[in-house]
Structure formats: structure tokens, C-alpha cells
Design a protein around this motif. Structure first.
Motif, PDB file in Angstrom:
ATOM      1  N   UNK A 149     -10.969  57.774  48.171  1.00  0.00           N
ATOM      2  CA  UNK A 149     -10.950  59.030  47.423  1.00  0.00           C
ATOM      3  C   UNK A 149     -11.166  58.780  45.930  1.00  0.00           C
ATOM      4  N   UNK A 150     -10.536  57.738  45.413  1.00  0.00           N
ATOM      5  CA  UNK A 150     -10.702  57.384  44.001  1.00  0.00           C
ATOM      6  C   UNK A 150     -12.144  56.977  43.724  1.00  0.00           C
ATOM      7  N   UNK A 151     -12.716  56.183  44.609  1.00  0.00           N
ATOM      8  CA  UNK A 151     -14.110  55.742  44.438  1.00  0.00           C
ATOM      9  C   UNK A 151     -15.058  56.944  44.469  1.00  0.00           C
ATOM     10  N   UNK A 152     -14.821  57.883  45.366  1.00  0.00           N
ATOM     11  CA  UNK A 152     -15.664  59.082  45.450  1.00  0.00           C
ATOM     12  C   UNK A 152     -15.534  59.929  44.186  1.00  0.00           C
ATOM     13  N   UNK A 153     -14.322  60.068  43.683  1.00  0.00           N
ATOM     14  CA  UNK A 153     -14.105  60.837  42.459  1.00  0.00           C
ATOM     15  C   UNK A 153     -14.819  60.178  41.277  1.00  0.00           C
ATOM     16  N   UNK A 154     -14.781  58.865  41.228  1.00  0.00           N
ATOM     17  CA  UNK A 154     -15.472  58.145  40.153  1.00  0.00           C
ATOM     18  C   UNK A 154     -16.980  58.316  40.272  1.00  0.00           C
ATOM     19  N   UNK A 155     -17.512  58.288  41.491  1.00  0.00           N
ATOM     20  CA  UNK A 155     -18.943  58.489  41.714  1.00  0.00           C
ATOM     21  C   UNK A 155     -19.374  59.879  41.258  1.00  0.00           C
ATOM     22  N   UNK A 156     -18.577  60.872  41.614  1.00  0.00           N
ATOM     23  CA  UNK A 156     -18.892  62.243  41.221  1.00  0.00           C
ATOM     24  C   UNK A 156     -18.824  62.411  39.701  1.00  0.00           C
ATOM     25  N   UNK A 157     -17.836  61.799  39.088  1.00  0.00           N
ATOM     26  CA  UNK A 157     -17.692  61.868  37.634  1.00  0.00           C
ATOM     27  C   UNK A 157     -18.884  61.215  36.947  1.00  0.00           C
ATOM     28  N   UNK A 158     -19.293  60.065  37.455  1.00  0.00           N
ATOM     29  CA  UNK A 158     -20.450  59.351  36.896  1.00  0.00           C
ATOM     30  C   UNK A 158     -21.718  60.193  37.045  1.00  0.00           C
ATOM     31  N   UNK A 159     -21.896  60.811  38.201  1.00  0.00           N
ATOM     32  CA  UNK A 159     -23.080  61.647  38.442  1.00  0.00           C
ATOM     33  C   UNK A 159     -23.069  62.860  37.510  1.00  0.00           C
ATOM     34  N   UNK A 160     -21.894  63.458  37.300  1.00  0.00           N
ATOM     35  CA  UNK A 160     -21.781  64.606  36.403  1.00  0.00           C
ATOM     36  C   UNK A 160     -22.111  64.213  34.964  1.00  0.00           C
ATOM     37  N   UNK A 161     -21.606  63.062  34.520  1.00  0.00           N
ATOM     38  CA  UNK A 161     -21.896  62.589  33.159  1.00  0.00           C
ATOM     39  C   UNK A 161     -23.386  62.309  32.996  1.00  0.00           C
ATOM     40  N   UNK A 162     -23.998  61.701  34.001  1.00  0.00           N
ATOM     41  CA  UNK A 162     -25.431  61.395  33.943  1.00  0.00           C
ATOM     42  C   UNK A 162     -26.252  62.682  33.892  1.00  0.00           C
ATOM     43  N   UNK A 163     -25.881  63.676  34.704  1.00  0.00           N
ATOM     44  CA  UNK A 163     -26.567  64.962  34.685  1.00  0.00           C
ATOM     45  C   UNK A 163     -26.451  65.601  33.311  1.00  0.00           C
ATOM     46  N   UNK A 164     -25.264  65.572  32.733  1.00  0.00           N
ATOM     47  CA  UNK A 164     -25.035  66.160  31.410  1.00  0.00           C
ATOM     48  C   UNK A 164     -25.859  65.449  30.343  1.00  0.00           C
ATOM     49  N   UNK A 165     -25.955  64.136  30.414  1.00  0.00           N
ATOM     50  CA  UNK A 165     -26.760  63.376  29.452  1.00  0.00           C
ATOM     51  C   UNK A 165     -28.235  63.738  29.579  1.00  0.00           C
ATOM     52  N   UNK A 166     -28.741  63.870  30.796  1.00  0.00           N
ATOM     53  CA  UNK A 166     -30.134  64.243  31.008  1.00  0.00           C
ATOM     54  C   UNK A 166     -30.393  65.658  30.498  1.00  0.00           C
ATOM     55  N   UNK A 167     -29.441  66.537  30.737  1.00  0.00           N
ATOM     56  CA  UNK A 167     -29.584  67.925  30.284  1.00  0.00           C
ATOM     57  C   UNK A 167     -29.632  67.980  28.758  1.00  0.00           C
ATOM     58  N   UNK A 168     -28.751  67.239  28.096  1.00  0.00           N
ATOM     59  CA  UNK A 168     -28.728  67.234  26.636  1.00  0.00           C
ATOM     60  C   UNK A 168     -30.009  66.617  26.060  1.00  0.00           C
ATOM     61  N   UNK A 169     -30.535  65.585  26.714  1.00  0.00           N
ATOM     62  CA  UNK A 169     -31.792  64.984  26.258  1.00  0.00           C
ATOM     63  C   UNK A 169     -32.931  65.990  26.378  1.00  0.00           C
ATOM     64  N   UNK A 170     -32.953  66.738  27.463  1.00  0.00           N
ATOM     65  CA  UNK A 170     -34.000  67.751  27.646  1.00  0.00           C
ATOM     66  C   UNK A 170     -33.858  68.850  26.598  1.00  0.00           C
ATOM     67  N   UNK A 171     -32.629  69.266  26.320  1.00  0.00           N
ATOM     68  CA  UNK A 171     -32.421  70.323  25.317  1.00  0.00           C
ATOM     69  C   UNK A 171     -32.805  69.862  23.918  1.00  0.00           C
ATOM     70  N   UNK A 172     -32.644  68.570  23.631  1.00  0.00           N
ATOM     71  CA  UNK A 172     -33.068  68.040  22.330  1.00  0.00           C
ATOM     72  C   UNK A 172     -34.579  68.180  22.154  1.00  0.00           C
ATOM     73  N   UNK A 173     -35.317  68.094  23.248  1.00  0.00           N
ATOM     74  CA  UNK A 173     -36.768  68.241  23.186  1.00  0.00           C
ATOM     75  C   UNK A 173     -37.185  69.705  23.154  1.00  0.00           C
ATOM     76  N   UNK A 174     -36.400  70.567  23.778  1.00  0.00           N
ATOM     77  CA  UNK A 174     -36.761  71.979  23.913  1.00  0.00           C
ATOM     78  C   UNK A 174     -36.368  72.796  22.687  1.00  0.00           C
ATOM     79  N   UNK A 175     -35.227  72.466  22.063  1.00  0.00           N
ATOM     80  CA  UNK A 175     -34.677  73.280  20.978  1.00  0.00           C
ATOM     81  C   UNK A 175     -34.675  72.549  19.646  1.00  0.00           C
ATOM     82  N   UNK A 176     -34.811  73.312  18.572  1.00  0.00           N
ATOM     83  CA  UNK A 176     -34.645  72.737  17.240  1.00  0.00           C
ATOM     84  C   UNK A 176     -33.153  72.474  17.031  1.00  0.00           C
TER      85      UNK A 176
END
Length: 104
Positions: free
Chosen positions: A15-42
Motif C-alpha cells: 500500500x505504501x509503495x502504491x501510494x508513493x507511485x501515485x504521488x510520483x505520477x501526480x508530481x510528474x504530471x504537474x511538472x509537465x503541465x507547468x512546463x506546457x503552461x510556461x510555453x502557452x502563457x506569458x
């Protein structure tokens, strides 16, 4: 008794390993989203979106995803300025804010 403890310990570790995997995936998604927004918005538009996120986090999240999808589809020309973002936000909020209160 030891077997039950071992099974329970293994289950907790999984359960701990799964929670860590989900947390890592969420952080990675957020980083990708912020990188895309840096390109899209001033920077000014990103600042406005960040301020909006503090007040209306769900609404801001929807806007971010929509902007990324529109940019990927080629329907908007990045970078969007603060004025362009304000126009989009006004249009979207205008649709949702049609509550009328009448005083007698």
C-alpha cells in the motif's frame, strides 16, 4: 500468528509503495503541465492563473487543462498574453455567473 503479521506487513508495504507511485505520477504530471503552461502563457498570464488558483482551484485546474488541449490542437497561438487570458476567463465565468437576485 507470525504468518498473519508477515502478510499484514507485506500488505502495508504494498500500500505504501502504491501510494508513493501515485504521488510520483501526480508530481510528474504537474511538472509537465507547468512546463506546457510556461510555453502557452506569458509570465503575467501565468501569474493571473496562479492567483485564480488560490481562489478557485477547481476552476483554474479546468482552465489549465483546456489551455493545454487548445494549444496542442493548434486552436490558440501561444504565448497568450494576460489580456487574452482575461478575455477567456471573462467569457467562461460569464457563462457560469448568471445568478440574479431580486430585492423587494
Amino acid at each position: 500468528m507470525d504468518e498473519i503479521r508477515r502478510r499484514r506487513m507485506l500488505q502495508l508495504q504494498q500500500q505504501i509503495a502504491e501510494a508513493q507511485r501515485q504521488d510520483r505520477a501526480q508530481r510528474e504530471f504537474e511538472m509537465q503541465k507547468q512546463a506546457a503552461l510556461r510555453q502557452i502563457l506569458t509570465p503575467e498570464a501565468r501569474s493571473r492563473l496562479t492567483n485564480l488558483k488560490m481562489v478557485k482551484p477547481e476552476f483554474a485546474e479546468q482552465i489549465e487543462i483546456q489551455l493545454i488541449q487548445l494549444a496542442q490542437a493548434g486552436r490558440i497561438n501561444p504565448p497568450l498574453t494576460d489580456e487574452q487570458l482575461k478575455t477567456i476567463l471573462t467569457q467562461l465565468q460569464g457563462k457560469k455567473r448568471e445568478t440574479k437576485i431580486k430585492f423587494r
